[in-house]
Design a protein around this motif. Structure first.
Motif, PDB file in Angstrom:
ATOM      1  N   SER A 236       0.815  -1.214   0.000  1.00 11.72           N
ATOM      2  CA  SER A 236       0.000   0.000   0.000  1.00 11.72           C
ATOM      3  C   SER A 236       0.849   1.264   0.000  1.00 11.72           C
ATOM      4  N   ARG A 237       2.184   1.113   0.150  1.00 14.66           N
ATOM      5  CA  ARG A 237       3.144   2.232   0.171  1.00 14.66           C
ATOM      6  C   ARG A 237       2.894   3.180   1.355  1.00 14.66           C
ATOM      7  N   ARG A 238       2.321   2.639   2.440  1.00 13.75           N
ATOM      8  CA  ARG A 238       2.155   3.501   3.612  1.00 13.75           C
ATOM      9  C   ARG A 238       3.510   3.961   4.137  1.00 13.75           C
ATOM     10  N   PHE A 239       4.504   3.063   4.092  1.00 12.81           N
ATOM     11  CA  PHE A 239       5.849   3.391   4.558  1.00 12.81           C
ATOM     12  C   PHE A 239       6.745   3.662   3.345  1.00 12.81           C
ATOM     13  N   GLU A 240       6.450   4.734   2.663  1.00  8.05           N
ATOM     14  CA  GLU A 240       7.173   5.103   1.456  1.00  8.05           C
ATOM     15  C   GLU A 240       7.985   6.373   1.741  1.00  8.05           C
ATOM     16  N   PRO A 241       9.317   6.268   1.810  1.00  5.58           N
ATOM     17  CA  PRO A 241      10.128   7.441   2.157  1.00  5.58           C
ATOM     18  C   PRO A 241       9.940   8.614   1.201  1.00  5.58           C
ATOM     19  N   ARG A 242       9.554   8.341  -0.057  1.00  4.89           N
ATOM     20  CA  ARG A 242       9.437   9.421  -1.038  1.00  4.89           C
ATOM     21  C   ARG A 242       8.100  10.151  -0.959  1.00  4.89           C
ATOM     22  N   ARG A 243       7.163   9.599  -0.195  1.00  7.58           N
ATOM     23  CA  ARG A 243       5.853  10.237  -0.073  1.00  7.58           C
ATOM     24  C   ARG A 243       5.817  11.100   1.178  1.00  7.58           C
ATOM     25  N   LYS A 244       5.700  12.386   1.000  1.00  9.53           N
ATOM     26  CA  LYS A 244       5.676  13.295   2.137  1.00  9.53           C
ATOM     27  C   LYS A 244       4.302  13.359   2.798  1.00  9.53           C
ATOM     28  N   ASP A 245       3.255  12.834   2.118  1.00  4.20           N
ATOM     29  CA  ASP A 245       1.930  12.845   2.722  1.00  4.20           C
ATOM     30  C   ASP A 245       1.607  11.520   3.403  1.00  4.20           C
ATOM     31  N   GLY A 246       2.571  10.603   3.446  1.00  9.65           N
ATOM     32  CA  GLY A 246       2.356   9.336   4.133  1.00  9.65           C
ATOM     33  C   GLY A 246       2.665   9.466   5.611  1.00  9.65           C
ATOM     34  N   ILE A 247       2.902   8.345   6.255  1.00 10.02           N
ATOM     35  CA  ILE A 247       3.177   8.388   7.692  1.00 10.02           C
ATOM     36  C   ILE A 247       4.641   8.091   7.992  1.00 10.02           C
ATOM     37  N   PHE A 248       5.468   8.106   6.946  1.00  6.68           N
ATOM     38  CA  PHE A 248       6.865   7.746   7.158  1.00  6.68           C
ATOM     39  C   PHE A 248       7.585   8.744   8.051  1.00  6.68           C
ATOM     40  N   GLN A 249       7.225  10.023   7.964  1.00 10.74           N
ATOM     41  CA  GLN A 249       7.905  11.031   8.779  1.00 10.74           C
ATOM     42  C   GLN A 249       7.657  10.824  10.271  1.00 10.74           C
ATOM     43  N   SER A 250       6.614  10.081  10.615  1.00  8.52           N
ATOM     44  CA  SER A 250       6.284   9.860  12.023  1.00  8.52           C
ATOM     45  C   SER A 250       7.184   8.837  12.687  1.00  8.52           C
ATOM     46  N   ILE A 251       7.994   8.148  11.912  1.00  3.30           N
ATOM     47  CA  ILE A 251       8.840   7.100  12.474  1.00  3.30           C
ATOM     48  C   ILE A 251      10.082   7.724  13.087  1.00  3.30           C
ATOM     49  N   GLU A 252      10.333   7.401  14.351  1.00  5.88           N
ATOM     50  CA  GLU A 252      11.531   7.911  15.010  1.00  5.88           C
ATOM     51  C   GLU A 252      11.994   6.930  16.078  1.00  5.88           C
ATOM     52  N   GLU A 253      13.193   7.175  16.557  1.00  8.00           N
ATOM     53  CA  GLU A 253      13.784   6.310  17.567  1.00  8.00           C
ATOM     54  C   GLU A 253      12.939   6.324  18.840  1.00  8.00           C
ATOM     55  N   ARG A 254      12.983   5.218  19.564  1.00 11.06           N
ATOM     56  CA  ARG A 254      12.321   5.008  20.850  1.00 11.06           C
ATOM     57  C   ARG A 254      10.847   4.660  20.723  1.00 11.06           C
TER      58      ARG A 254
END
Length: 734
Positions: A236-254
Motif C-alpha cells: 500500500s506504500r504507507r511506509f514510502e520514504p518518497r511520499r511526504k503525505d504518508g506516515i513515514f515522517q512519524s517514524i523515530e527512535e524510541r
C-alpha cells in the motif's frame, strides 16, 4: 521461564503445531505528554485517563438515564457509590441526544497534547457495544494552538472506530471530536480511546521474514542486547520514504513494537507469549523490491540505552541504590521512560554509590548498567514480559528440552578460561584475583567506579568466575518462546539421564511462515569458584564435615512421587460405528520437594542422614501415585522445601534432581515416576438384526470381538538425596 498453561506446554512440542506472530505497533511520539480532556460537559463517571490507556474492550453495561438502559432483567448493573471503582468506561458526554439521535447543541470532547513534533495519523475508538450506539454525524479536528489544521467530516457513519491518514500537522496541541447526531436515540457520546499516531495489530500475514535474537551476559563484562529484524508487507506504500503525505515522517527512535508468539491450543484458540518490547533503532530501516516490503531493525531497551551518554545535573546528588541508578539510567530516554525498570525486591534498595560525578557523568549508559549490576550482585536483561530494564540475581529453573523437540543432537564445546581478574578500585588500589586456569592467555581488567573495597571486588569476582570453565552447548530446536535468557534448562539425553545449562542466547525465527531451526547457546559453567567441592549422598547413614570447613550449602530432596495407573482401553458402540481407543495414561509423579540453604557447622561435625523412600506407583486407576518420604540431614528437612515443576537444577554444579515423570528414575535423585501407559483399544462389530418373519431390519446388535487392554501400572518414584557443597578457599577469594 515465562509461565504458560499446560495446554501451551503440550502444543509447543506437539507435531504438527501452528504458531503465529503478533506485533502491536505504536508509532506515537515517544515524548508525548497527555494534557487535560476538555468538553462541553462529561458524565460524572467518565475517566479521562482511559482515553489513552490502549485498552479496547467493550465497556461494562451500567444503568444510566439513557433510553432502555435501566432494565430490571439483569442486562445492566448499577453504578457503585464510588465511581472510581468502575474501570473501562472511557468518557461520555453529559448531554443526551434526542428522539432522532440529534443533539440540541453539538457536543465535543477535546484531548490536549504536548511535545508532539509531527502528527500524520490518528484513531478514535467508540464503544463496541451495539446498545451504546456510535456517533453518526461528527467532525474530527487537529489543532495547533487554536488554529485548525485538519478537519474531517463524517455523515451517516456506523463505525465503532475511525482512522485518519494522509495529513501532516506539525506541533499539534489538541484533537477535537464534535458530534451532532448519534445512531441511537437518547444516547450519550461514548469515546474509549483517542490515539495520535499509528497503533495497530500486525498479524502473521503482514510479515515476509522475522527473526528475534535475545542475548545475555551473566558476568557483566559485556552488555549484549536483544534485537528483532522483520520485513513487512508495504504494497500500500504507507511506509514510502518518497511520499511526504504518508506516515513515514512519524517514524523515530524510541517508538515501540510489542512482539508476541502465539501457539494454537488443542481447543483451537491461541495462547500468546510475549517476546518483548522492541524499539526503533536510529536509522534501522531499509526498503527494497520497489518498496513492496519494508525491513525494520529493532532493539530492546538495553540496545536503546547502550551508547547513550549519561547526563546529570551538577547540583543534584547522585543516586545511592540499585533502584535509584536504574531509574536515572532509563530517564535518559525521556520522562515517559521513568518507570521502565524493575529489580529484585531483595536487591532494589542495595547500596550502590559512586564517589565522584566525573566517574559517571558522560559515560555510556551501557557501561553504567554493567557496573551497577556488577556492584549489586545482579545481572541486567530486558524482561520479556514487561519490556523493562531488569536487574536480578540468577535463578535455577527453566524448561525441559526433549530430543523430540530438537532438530539435531546438541553439540558441546569447551567454555572459555581466564587467567586472572585485575580490579582497579575507586581509590586506585589494584587487586589481582586468580582465574580458573593459569594456562589461559586471557586476563580481564575491571575499572568500576562503584567498587570501593576489596570485599566488593571479591563478591563481583565470584559471579564473574562462575561463568568460566565447564562447557558450552549449542542446540538447534523448533523454538519455544516461553524460554528466557537466564533459564537453567534441562536437556534430557535418554530415559534416565539429563544435563543442564543456563540459556545465554536464543533466536526465534520464521522461515517460510514456520517457526523452525531456532538456535540457542547454553552455558554449562562448572561453578567451581562458588562451591568447588560437592558430594551427593544417596544412602542413609551419617556424614562428617571435612577438616577446616565451617559452612555448608545443603540441598535436600524428598523421595519422588510414584506414577499413576493408566486407564483401560475401550471399545463401545457409537452412533453408527464402533468407537475404540487407547486408555488415558496415568498421571506422572512429581519430583520430591527440594529444600536448600547455607548452614554453619563445626569442623568435622557429624550429621545423621535419612533419605526418603520413593513413592509407590498407584495400584489402581483414578488415583495418583504415593508421595515419597521426606529426607533429613541432621535438623534440616526437605519438608520445608517446595516442588519444582520442571525439576531442580543446582546453579553451583549443574546437577539435576526431582524431575517429574521420568521413565526409569535412578536411586538418589528424587525423580518422580512416569505414569502408566493406557490400555490398548479393543475391537467390535455392529450387526443388523432382522425380523425372522418379514426379513426387515429391526435394530442392531453390538458385539465385542477383541477385549480392550488393561491400563498399565506406573513407575515408582526414586529415593531422595542430600547434596552437600562447600566453598573453595584460596588467597584472593575468601
Amino acid at each position: 521461564m515465562i509461565a504458560t498453561s499446560p495446554e501451551y506446554q503440550a502444543a509447543i512440542v506437539g507435531s504438527p503445531r501452528r504458531v503465529e506472530i503478533l506485533a502491536i505497533v505504536d508509532l506515537s511520539d515517544p515524548d508525548l505528554v497527555w494534557g487535560p480532556v476538555l468538553s462541553s460537559g462529561l458524565a460524572p463517571w467518565s475517566k479521562p485517563d482511559e482515553l489513552h490507556n490502549k485498552e479496547f474492550e467493550t465497556p461494562p453495561r451500567l444503568a444510566t438515564l439513557e433510553w432502555g438502559r435501566w432494565l430490571l432483567d439483569g442486562s445492566f448493573d448499577g453504578f457503585p457509590a464510588d465511581y472510581s471503582e468502575v474501570n473501562g468506561v472511557g468518557v461520555a458526554t453529559e448531554a443526551v441526544s434526542g428522539s432522532s439521535g440529534a443533539f440540541s447543541q453539538p457536543v465535543f470532547i477535546r484531548q490536549e497534547l504536548e511535545h508532539v513534533h509531527v502528527l500524520q495519523m490518528l484513531s478514535i475508538f467508540f464503544s463496541s457495544d451495539p446498545l451504546d450506539g456510535v456517533p453518526e454525524d461528527f467532525v474530527v479536528e487537529v489543532l495547533a494552538g487554536e488554529q485548525v489544521y485538519l478537519s474531517k467530516e463524517y455523515t451517516g457513519s456506523t463505525a465503532t472506530e475511525i482512522s485518519i491518514t494522509g495529513f501532516t500537522v506539525y506541533d499539534p496541541t489538541a484533537i477535537r471530536l464534535t458530534v451532532t447526531k448519534t445512531t441511537l436515540p437518547y444516547r450519550r457520546v461514548r469515546v474509549m480511546e483517542i490515539l495520535p499516531g499509528l497503533y495497530e495489530r500486525w498479524p502473521s500475514r503482514m510479515f515476509a521474514t522475522f527473526s528475534c535474537v535475545q542475548q545475555g551476559e551473566f558476568s557483566c563484562l559485556s552488555l549484549p542486547y536483544g534485537s528483532v529484524t522483520m520485513a513487512i508487507d508495504n504494497k500500500s506504500r504507507r511506509f514510502e520514504p518518497r511520499r511526504k503525505d504518508g506516515i513515514f515522517q512519524s517514524i523515530e527512535e524510541r517508538q515501540a513494537i510489542d512482539v508476541y508468539i502465539g501457539v494454537r491450543l488443542a481447543s483451537g484458540s491461541y495462547e500468546h507469549v510475549r517476546l518483548g518490547l522492541f524499539y526503533m533503532a536510529g536509522d534501522g530501516w531499509k526498503t527494497g523490491d520497489n518498496s513492496l516490503t519494508m525491513q525494520w531493525y529493532l532493539v530492546d531497551i538495553i540496545g536503546v540505552l547502550t551508547d547513550r551518554s549519561f547526563l546529570w545535573l551538577a547540583e543534584e546528588d547522585l543516586p545511592t541504590t540499585l533502584g535509584g541508578w536504574l531509574e536515572a539510567i532509563v530517564l535518559q530516554l525521556g520522562e515517559n521512560f521513568r518507570y521502565r525498570y524493575s529489580a529484585d525486591p531483595d536487591y532494589i534498595d542495595k547500596p550502590v554509590t559512586a564517589k565522584k560525578q566525573e566517574d559517571v557523568v558522560g559515560k555510556k549508559c551501557g557501561d553504567l548498567i554493567r557496573w551497577v549490576c556488577q556492584a549489586s550482585g545482579t545481572w541486567p536483561r530486558a524482561d520479556a514480559e514487561t519490556g523493562k530494564l531488569c536487574a536480578e540475581p540468577l535463578w535455577n529453573q527453566g524448561n525441559q528440552i526433549t530430543l523430540a523437540n530438537l532438530v539435531k543432537y546438541p553439540t558441546m564445546g569447551a567454555n572459555r578460561s581466564l587467567a586472572a581478574l585485575i580490579f582497579t578500585l575507586s581509590d586506585g588500589t589494584e587487586l589481582v584475583i586468580s582465574g580458573n586456569s593459569t594456562s589461559s592467555e586471557d586476563t580481564v581488567r575491571i575499572v568500576n567506579p562503584f567498587l570501593h573495597t576489596a570485599e566488593q571486588a571479591r563478591a563481583a569476582a565470584r559471579l564473574i568466575l562462575a561463568q568460566y570453565g565447564g562447557n558450552v552447548l549449542e542446540t538447534t530446536g523448533r523454538g519455544d518462546p516461553s524460554s528466557e535468557i537466564g533459564d537453567v534448562d534441562t536437556i534430557q539425553l535418554d530415559e534416565s539421564n539429563a544435563t543442564t545449562a543456563r540459556r545465554k542466547s536464543q533466536t526465534i525465527q520464521f522461515q517460510g511462515g514456520v517457526m523452525q531451526n531456532c538456535p540457542s547457546t547454553l552455558l554449562q559453567a562448572d561453578g567451581s569458584y562458588l562451591w568447588e567441592n560437592f558430594e551427593v549422598i544417596r544412602e542413609s547413614g551419617s556424614w562428617r564435615a571435612p577438616p577446616g570447613v565451617r559452612q555448608l550449602r545443603l540441598v535436600l530432596g524428598q523421595g519422588g512421587q510414584g506414577g499413576g495407573h493408566g486407564e483401560d482401553g475401550y471399545v463401545r458402540e457409537g452412533w453408527d460405528t464402533v468407537e475404540a481407543g487407547y486408555g488415558d495414561p496415568g498421571q506422572d509423579g512429581q519430583g520430591g520437594k527440594i529444600w536448600y540453604g547455607v548452614i554453619d557447622c563445626n569442623e568435622e561435625q557429624e550429621f545423621v542422614v535419612h533419605l526418603g523412600a520413593g513413592g509407590a506407583a498407584a495400584a489402581v486407576k483414578g488415583v495418583p501415585g504415593a508421595k515419597g518420604e521426606h529426607t533429613t540431614f541432621g535438623a534440616y528437612s526437605s519438608a520445608n522445601g517446595q516442588v519444582y515443576e520442571q525439576g531442580y537444577t543446582d546453579i553451583a554444579n549443574g546437577q539435576v534432581f526431582a524431575r517429574p515423570g521420568v521413565e526409569a528414575p535412578l536411586p538418589g535423585t528424587g525423580d518422580g515416576g512416569k505414569g502408566g501407559r493406557g490400555g490398548d483399544p479393543g475391537a467390535g462389530i455392529i450387526y443388523e438384526v432382522y425380523d425372522k418373519e418379514t426379513g426387515q431390519v429391526v435394530g442392531t446388535r453390538f458385539e465385542v470381538t477383541e477385549e480392550p487392554g488393561p491400563g498399565h501400572k506406573g513407575v515408582d518414584g526414586a529415593t531422595g538425596f542430600v547434596m552437600v557443597t562447600w566453598e573453595k578457599v584460596e588467597e584472593g577469594i575468601k
